[in-house]
Structures are given as structure tokens and as C-alpha cells.
Design an enzyme around this catalytic site. Sequence first.
Site, PDB file in Angstrom:
ATOM      1  N   ASP A 263      25.077  50.772 -22.737  1.00  0.00           N
ATOM      2  CA  ASP A 263      25.304  51.484 -21.466  1.00  0.00           C
ATOM      3  C   ASP A 263      26.403  52.541 -21.558  1.00  0.00           C
ATOM      4  O   ASP A 263      26.959  52.946 -20.525  1.00  0.00           O
ATOM      5  CB  ASP A 263      25.660  50.485 -20.360  1.00  0.00           C
ATOM      6  N   LYS A 266      26.758  55.495 -19.166  1.00  0.00           N
ATOM      7  CA  LYS A 266      27.191  55.372 -17.764  1.00  0.00           C
ATOM      8  C   LYS A 266      28.533  56.040 -17.512  1.00  0.00           C
ATOM      9  O   LYS A 266      28.912  56.256 -16.345  1.00  0.00           O
ATOM     10  CB  LYS A 266      27.270  53.899 -17.373  1.00  0.00           C
ATOM     11  N   HIS A 291      21.626  58.100 -17.712  1.00  0.00           N
ATOM     12  CA  HIS A 291      22.646  57.492 -18.579  1.00  0.00           C
ATOM     13  C   HIS A 291      22.096  57.212 -19.973  1.00  0.00           C
ATOM     14  O   HIS A 291      22.854  57.137 -20.940  1.00  0.00           O
ATOM     15  CB  HIS A 291      23.218  56.212 -17.951  1.00  0.00           C
ATOM     16  N   HIS A 315      16.757  50.929 -24.573  1.00  0.00           N
ATOM     17  CA  HIS A 315      17.049  49.632 -23.954  1.00  0.00           C
ATOM     18  C   HIS A 315      16.430  49.457 -22.576  1.00  0.00           C
ATOM     19  O   HIS A 315      16.447  48.348 -22.029  1.00  0.00           O
ATOM     20  CB  HIS A 315      18.569  49.382 -23.907  1.00  0.00           C
TER      21      HIS A 315
END
Length: 417
Positions: A263, A266, A291, A315
Site C-alpha cells: 500500500d 497511499k 494508489h 494486489h
Amino acid sequence: MAYFERRAARRISLVSVVLALISAPMAWLVAAESAERDIVLLAMEESKRFLPATDHNALMGEAAASRARVAAEGLSGGLFDIAEIYDAQGRKLAESMTATGTHIEDQLPGHGKPGYTEASYESVKLNNGLWALRVFVPMKEAGRQRIAGYFEGVRVVPAWQRDNIESAAIRVAGMAALAALLCGLAIFPIVLKLSRENAKKAYEILDSHIAMMEALGRAIAKRDSDTGAHNYRVAWIAARIGEESGLSGAAMQALIAGSFLHDVGKIGIPDAILLKQGKLDEDEMSIMRTHVALGEEIVHGMGWLDGAHEVVAGHHEKWNGGGYPRGLVGEAIPLSARIFAVADVFDALSSKRPYKSPFPFEKVMEILQQETGSHFDPVVMQVFLRIAQEVNATLKDISEAEARALLTDKIKRHFLG
């Protein structure tokens, strides 16, 4: 450090043994061939003392046969068991044999008229373990290259001489093997020192890698409080699935790095969207989905983090093609991303979040199995089912520091192994 020392010792020992196993038979072969050549050279020198003459006419005319016979008889019974003399045209002038020569003559390979210009020999294995050396010597006129005749002799190597050759070859082979082992023993302290230095540097580099990952992880956690311990846990879960799936080396390293940094993109999402309470609208969701592309840009070209790209990029893909950003289907999704998907959802459902309590293990597994074939790769799920209870027991009520320790152990194992 002990790990590197043991690995260095194993490798040097293995190389030394392999060198010994290779050098010993080679040394034996060279020694045996050298002994053969010594016998042949001696036989050739001996033959020159008895050969009838050094001019072309010596093996011609009426007296040629008698001269050749005298020479052949002189040569047989000494170093030779069979002595044959030919004239310049390859016609046999004389032949003399010992009892041994008569016994083995029919075992020798046949040949045509001699016509060679250089001396040579051949080794012949006979019946009953006997061994013969066959010598071919062109007789040349003194100071000229003109061939005056040919001598061919056969020596059956006696048992005592065979034993001497074999024992000498064994001694040479043993010395070669010992030298290889001693060489390994001599260089071990040097390699050990270098290994220790390399180990120290490797740990320093690894620490910097972990620090870089954690720095990026903390940057994400500062903006999204849900992602702190989650990064450690989900990366550890993915590593366990990867181990159970047989991943190692670069593939495992990429899986761990990618899972921890999944992540990272982000960081570029506005707070108003990232921290919004409640459901995002369609426009906000479109921005949130960026993101993934932002994460790809961050890890791309960052050396060892390049391997994280597959998980960062994939992902949010789903097995049935319903994911984003590319809508990949089935095995078109990288394996590391398919593994991560299972690990990510398992941890999300099993963990406490600001908006929910952790689900019971049985409920989590029920949801995962319901989504198998749509969200998750069925093969990856089969692997995860084998270790799900172990994973749950290990991570239940674990602190962030404990999760970090678990992941650090995996990183050291797979990045330094």
C-alpha cells in the site's frame, strides 16, 4: 556470523573433496602413461643398438635377411618378446619371438605394411590380465630423413613392472589428493576472514534494507493508522505461504518486500479520501484506486525493491478478473500477488480495525473458502489451508513489535540464506 563460517567451511570442504576426487584419478592416469612412455623410450633406445645399419643399402640385397635376422634375435629375449624387421618397402625380413611372444602373438591386432615416418607405440590389453606395449620405429639413414626400414617390437610387461607402475601411480594420485585437501585447509582461514567481513557487510546492507522498508511503512502508517502492524503481519503470512509453496531466493524476497509495501502508493492519496469515515463515492474510489499506480512508481527503479513491483501492481487483482487496475484473470496475475491476496484478506478479517472487531477464525476461513475461485487462486488456497491454524495461532493477539520480530526473522533467512 556462525552461519557464514559454517557455510564457508562446508563449501571449502566440498570443493577440496571434489578437487581431490578429480585430481587423484587424473594424476594416476598421467603417472601410468608416463611410466608407459618411459618403458617405450627405453625399448626404442635398446632397439637402435641392435638395428643392422644406418644406410639404405643395409636392408637390401642378399645379405639383408641375414642381417635382419641377427638383429631380430638380439632384440627378442631382452626388452622385447617379439621383434620384427621390415625393409623400406614394408616387406618383412626377419622375425624372432620368445615363448611368451609366441603365446600372445595371435592376440595382437593386425596391421598392413608399415609406412610410418615417426616412432610411436600402442598399449594392448591381453587375455589373462596380461599387458603388452607395441613399439613402431622407422629406421632412418644417418643425417637424412630417408627410411631404410622398419622395426616393430612387442614387450609383454612383467607382473613386477606392472606392480611398480601401479604403486607409483597410486602414490602420485594420493599426493595430488592430499595436496588438494591441504590447499583447502590452508585457504580456509583466509576465506573465513573474508566470509566474516562479507557477513558483517551483508547484515549492514540487510539492516539498511529493513530500515528503508520500515521507513516507507511508517510513512504509510502515519497517514493510515490501520497499516502499521498489518504490514508486518501480512508480509509474514505471505512468506509462510511462499515457503509452503516452495518459493525461495529472488521470488521469496520479492514476495516479502512487495507484501510489506503493497500500500505504499497511499502516500499520494489526499487525506480527505484516505481518512474519510464511511463509504467512498465513485469519484473518490477512482482516486483511491490510483494508489496502485503511485505505488508502482515509488518502487520502480529502487534497486532491491524492484522485486516488490508484482505485488504492489497486482494486489487488488482477482482470480476471476474482477479486480483492478488491469482486470487480470487467473494465472495472468503474478503468483506473488495471488499469494498476497490470501494473506491480506485473512489478516484484514482476523484483525481489529477502528470500524470492526476481529472475526473468529472459523468465520474467516468460511469467507476465504467462499471467495476461492472468484477472488482467490484455488491452488494458493489449498496451500494456505495446510498452515491456516498455525498462522492464526502465531498471530493471535500479537503486538506490533512481536510481528516485526517475526518478519525480521523471515527477512534474514531469505535474504541471507
